[in-house]
Design a protein around this motif. Structure first.
Motif, PDB file in Angstrom:
ATOM      1  N   ARG B 151      76.862  -4.666 134.715  1.00 31.12           N
ATOM      2  CA  ARG B 151      78.032  -4.270 135.501  1.00 31.12           C
ATOM      3  C   ARG B 151      77.625  -3.706 136.858  1.00 31.12           C
ATOM      4  NH1 ARG B 151      82.008   0.161 133.333  1.00 31.12           N
ATOM      5  NH2 ARG B 151      81.009  -0.079 131.293  1.00 31.12           N
ATOM      6  N   LYS B 152      78.461  -4.011 137.858  1.00 31.37           N
ATOM      7  CA  LYS B 152      78.223  -3.439 139.186  1.00 31.37           C
ATOM      8  C   LYS B 152      78.334  -1.920 139.101  1.00 31.37           C
ATOM      9  CE  LYS B 152      79.292  -7.611 141.337  1.00 31.37           C
ATOM     10  NZ  LYS B 152      79.935  -8.438 140.313  1.00 31.37           N
ATOM     11  N   GLY B 153      77.604  -1.242 139.956  1.00 34.23           N
ATOM     12  CA  GLY B 153      77.665   0.220 139.929  1.00 34.23           C
ATOM     13  C   GLY B 153      76.542   0.837 139.121  1.00 34.23           C
ATOM     14  N   PHE B 154      75.870   0.028 138.289  1.00 31.38           N
ATOM     15  CA  PHE B 154      74.710   0.512 137.520  1.00 31.38           C
ATOM     16  C   PHE B 154      73.425   0.097 138.221  1.00 31.38           C
ATOM     17  CE2 PHE B 154      77.419   0.421 133.537  1.00 31.38           C
ATOM     18  CZ  PHE B 154      77.415   1.799 133.360  1.00 31.38           C
ATOM     19  N   PHE B 206      77.338  -1.626 129.279  1.00 29.42           N
ATOM     20  CA  PHE B 206      76.642  -1.941 130.518  1.00 29.42           C
ATOM     21  C   PHE B 206      76.944  -3.315 131.121  1.00 29.42           C
ATOM     22  CE2 PHE B 206      73.615   0.949 128.230  1.00 29.42           C
ATOM     23  CZ  PHE B 206      73.806   2.053 129.055  1.00 29.42           C
TER      24      PHE B 206
END
Lengths: 219, 219, 219, 219
Positions: B151-154, B206
Motif C-alpha cells: 500500500r502507498k504510504g508505507f 499492508f
DNA sequence: TATGAATGAGGATTCATTCAT
DNA sequence: TATGAATGAATCCTCATTCAT
C-alpha cells in the motif's frame, strides 16, 4: 554466607562481579575458568573461594545479582500507565537499549545462562527463576492494554504477536550491531525516529482509521 | 588435507560425520568428546585423529559439510518464481519445518553451533560462513520480489522487515515447541492454516485493497 | 570394572599394587599421593585413573587384594590339627614372620588401614571386612583346643589370655626390629629356638606335670 | 625460640596448648588445621604463627610439653620401693588407667602421635624421644627388682618379658574398651580384683613355692 | 603486637593427542 | 593402516603461611 564477600569495598565487589559476569557470559558454567575470573578481577584464586566457597555458589550469587539488578532497573522504568501497546513497547525497546549501555555483560550473561547453559543444576536454578520472572514480565507488559483500537477483521492476538515479534526482531538486530561499544546520543535519536516510523506503520496497518487520523494530526 | 578421510567408503564417512554431528549438537565444542564420536562411529580414536588431525579440524570439516548439505537442500526447493514475498516466506517456513524432520542432527548441529557455541575460534569460523551465507540467502529471498503490491504510504523496506521478523518469531516459537519429536501430518496442516491466517493479516494490513479482494475471493 | 587393570601383564600389575600398598601404608588415605603411586609404579597419573577410576576405588581394590592374599596365605598354612594351643601359636608366629618377608608392605598396609585410617567411608569398608575376618580367625585359632592340659587351680581363660598376649608381645617386638630388611635362615632358626624356650616356660608354668615330663624327655 | 609464647599469661598458654593437643589427637599432623587450633584457643591464626613459626614447630613444642607433663606425673607416683615386679606392674597399670581420666587429651595426643602419625619427620621426632624415654622408663621399672623369687629352671628374663607383655595386653584391651567415657569407682575395683587374679596366676606359675604359700596364706 | 584476608603451591581428576604395536 | 593404552597439561579446590593494617 557470602558475608566475607559483602564486607569488601564496593569497588572490589564490582570488579569481581563484572569479571564473573564476563567469564560466565563467554563460556558455559563448566568451561568458565575460576582462574580467569580471579585474574581479571585482580584477586587471587584462593580469595575467590574464600568469598564464594565454590564455582557453583559463585555462579548462583552472580545470577541472583544479575536478576535482581535487571528487575530493579526494568520495573522501575517501564511506564505501565499508557494503555497503548505500541507506546509501551517503544518504552521497553528504549530501556533495553539503555541497559546494554549500562550493563553490557549482565545482559549477555543472562542470555547466555538461559540459552546456552547445559549444566543441569544450573539450568534448574535458572528455569525456576526465569519462568516466574518471564510470566510476571509478560503479564505486566500486557496489563491494561487497550485492544479496542485494533481494526475489525483482525485477530487481536495475532496482531499483538506480529507487533511483538517485529519489535523483538528490531531490537535484536540493533543489539547485535552494538556489541559492547558505547551508545551515543545520536544513536538514541536515530532509534526514536525509527521506532516512530514502526509505530506509524503498525498504527496505519492495524488500528482503526480514527487512530491514524489522531496520529496524523498529532504529528 | 582430509585426503585420508575422503578416501574412505561413503558408508564409513557418513557414519563418522553423523556421529560427529550428533555429539557436536549435544555439547559445545569444548565439551564434545572425541571418545564418544569415535565410539559411536565404530572406529578407533587414533583413526579419527589420523583423518582430521584435531578435534577443531574435525569440527570445521563437519560444519562445512552441514552448511553445504543444507544449502543444497534449501535452494533446490525454495520456489523463487513467485514474486509475492508472503508466498515465498510461507514456502521457506514449511521447508524449514520439514528439514527438522529430515535432518534432525544436522539442523540441531547448525543451530547449536550458531546459538550456543562459545569457543572463540569456532564462533569466528561460524560467523564468517554464516554472514556470507546469510547475505547470499537474503539476496536470494528478495530476488524478484514485487514490492508494487504494498500500500502507498508505507515504507516497503519496513513492511518487509516486519513481515520477516514476524515470520521468524513464529517459526522460532514453533521450532522451540518441537524439540526432537516427530512432526505429524496434522501438525503440517495446522501450520498451513496458521500461515494462511498470518498471510491474510499481512495482506489486509499492508497490501493494496485489490490484493485483499483477490484473497477474499480466492478463499 | 578394573578390566583394564586386570588385562595388564602380571609384572606391571604387581608394580602398581606394590606402589599403592607402600604409599597407603605410609600415609592415610587422604594424604596418600596418587602422583607418588604412579611415579613409583613407573606409569603416568592418567593411566592410574584409567585403571581404577578414582583414588578411592584404587584403595578398595588394593585393600581387597591385600585381604584376599593374606587370607589365602594364612589359612593355607596354619595347622589346625594339633590341639595344643602352644604348638598352634608357634605355627602362627612363624607364619606371621614369613609373611613379613614375602609381603612387607602388605602387612604394613593392613595394619595402617585398620589402626590409622580416619576416612569414614574407608573405615566402614575396613570394619566390615576386618571384624568378620577377625572373628573367623579367632574362632579358627581356638578350634579344637585342648584345655585339659592346664594345671588345676588356674583359670584356663586367663592362662590362654596370658599366653596369647605374650606371644603377641614377642611377635610385635621382633616385627618392629625387622622393618623391611630381609629375613635370613639364621633368623628363622633363632626364632624357633626362642619359641621353644617360651613354650617350655609356658608348659612348665601352666601345664600338668606329665606334660612337662614328656617335654623333658623329648628334648 | 618460643620466647614470645612463653611470655604469655599461663591461662592463655594453656588455652593454646590444649587446643593444639585436642586437634592433634583428633587428626594426623598433616590434616590438623591451624585454623581450628587458633579458633579454639581464641586467638588469631597470625598470632599462632608468631608464637611458633610453623605448624611443625607447634607440634614439636606441644609434643615435648606432653611428654614432660606425663613423665613428671608418672615418676612422681610409681612406687619404686617395692622390689616385687608384680606389685610394681600393678601400680603402673592403675596409674596408666587413672591418667586416662586426668589428662584425656594429652594421653590421646601421645597415643595418636605414637600409633597413628605417618609424617616422617614427626615420626622421627617421636621415635627418638620415645626410645630414650622408654629405655629410661624400662630401666626405672626394673630398678631394684628382686629376681630371686622366680622359680629355678626358668629364665628370669623370659618370665619378666612374659609378665610385662601380658600386662600390656591387658591394659591395652581395657584401654581400648574405655574410649573417652568416665572411669567409675566400680571400674577401679574391678580392675584391682582382676589384677590380683593375674598376679596370683603369675605367682603360682613362676614363683617359688614359699611365695605361693605366703600369697595363699595372705589371701 | 594482633589480626584475618590474601596468597599460591599442591593434589585429584579429565581428556585431547600421541605412539608403540 | 588401525588400534586404544598412555601421556600430561589444565582444571577446581584446600590450607599453611604471609603481610598490610
Amino acid at each position: 554466607m557470602f558475608d566475607k564477600f559483602e564486607a569488601l569495598s564496593e569497588e572490589k565487589r564490582l570488579r569481581i562481579i563484572n569479571s564473573a559476569l564476563e567469564e560466565f557470559s563467554l563460556r558455559q558454567f563448566k568451561n568458565a575458568s575460576t582462574d580467569a575470573i580471579a585474574k581479571n578481577a585482580g584477586i587471587s584464586k584462593g580469595a575467590l573461594f574464600q568469598y564464594f566457597g565454590s564455582k557453583r555458589q559463585l555462579f548462583q550469587y552472580v545470577y541472583k545479582y544479575a536478576c535482581d539488578t535487571l528487575a530493579k532497573e526494568i520495573w522501575a522504568k517501564v511506564d505501565l500507565s499508557n494503555p497503548d501497546i505500541l507506546e509501551r513497547l517503544k518504552g521497553i525497546f528504549m530501556l533495553k537499549m539503555s541497559l546494554y549501555r549500562k550493563y553490557p555483560s549482565l545482559f549477555a550473561f543472562l542470555l547466555n545462562a538461559y540459552a546456552r547453559e547445559t549444566d543441569e543444576e544450573i539450568r534448574e536454578l535458572i528455569k525456576e527463576d526465569f519462568d516466574s520472572q518471564k510470566s510476571g514480565a509478560y503479564s505486566k507488559i500486557f496489563e491494561n492494554i487497550d485492544y479496542g483500537k485494533i481494526r475489525k477483521g483482525f485477530d487481536p492476538e495475532k496482531v499483538v504477536s506480529i507487533i511483538i515479534w517485529a519489535m523483538e526482531g528490531y531490537s535484536n538486530t540493533e543489539a547485535a550491531k552494538l556489541k559492547s561499544e558505547d551508545i551515543s546520543m545520536e544513536k538514541y535519536r536515530h532509534w526514536l525516529k525509527e521506532l516512530d516510523l514502526f509505530i506509524y506503520t503498525f498504527r496505519k496497518a492495524f488500528y482503526e482509521e480514527e487512530e491514524e487520523n489522531r496520529h496524523g494530526q498529532g504529528d
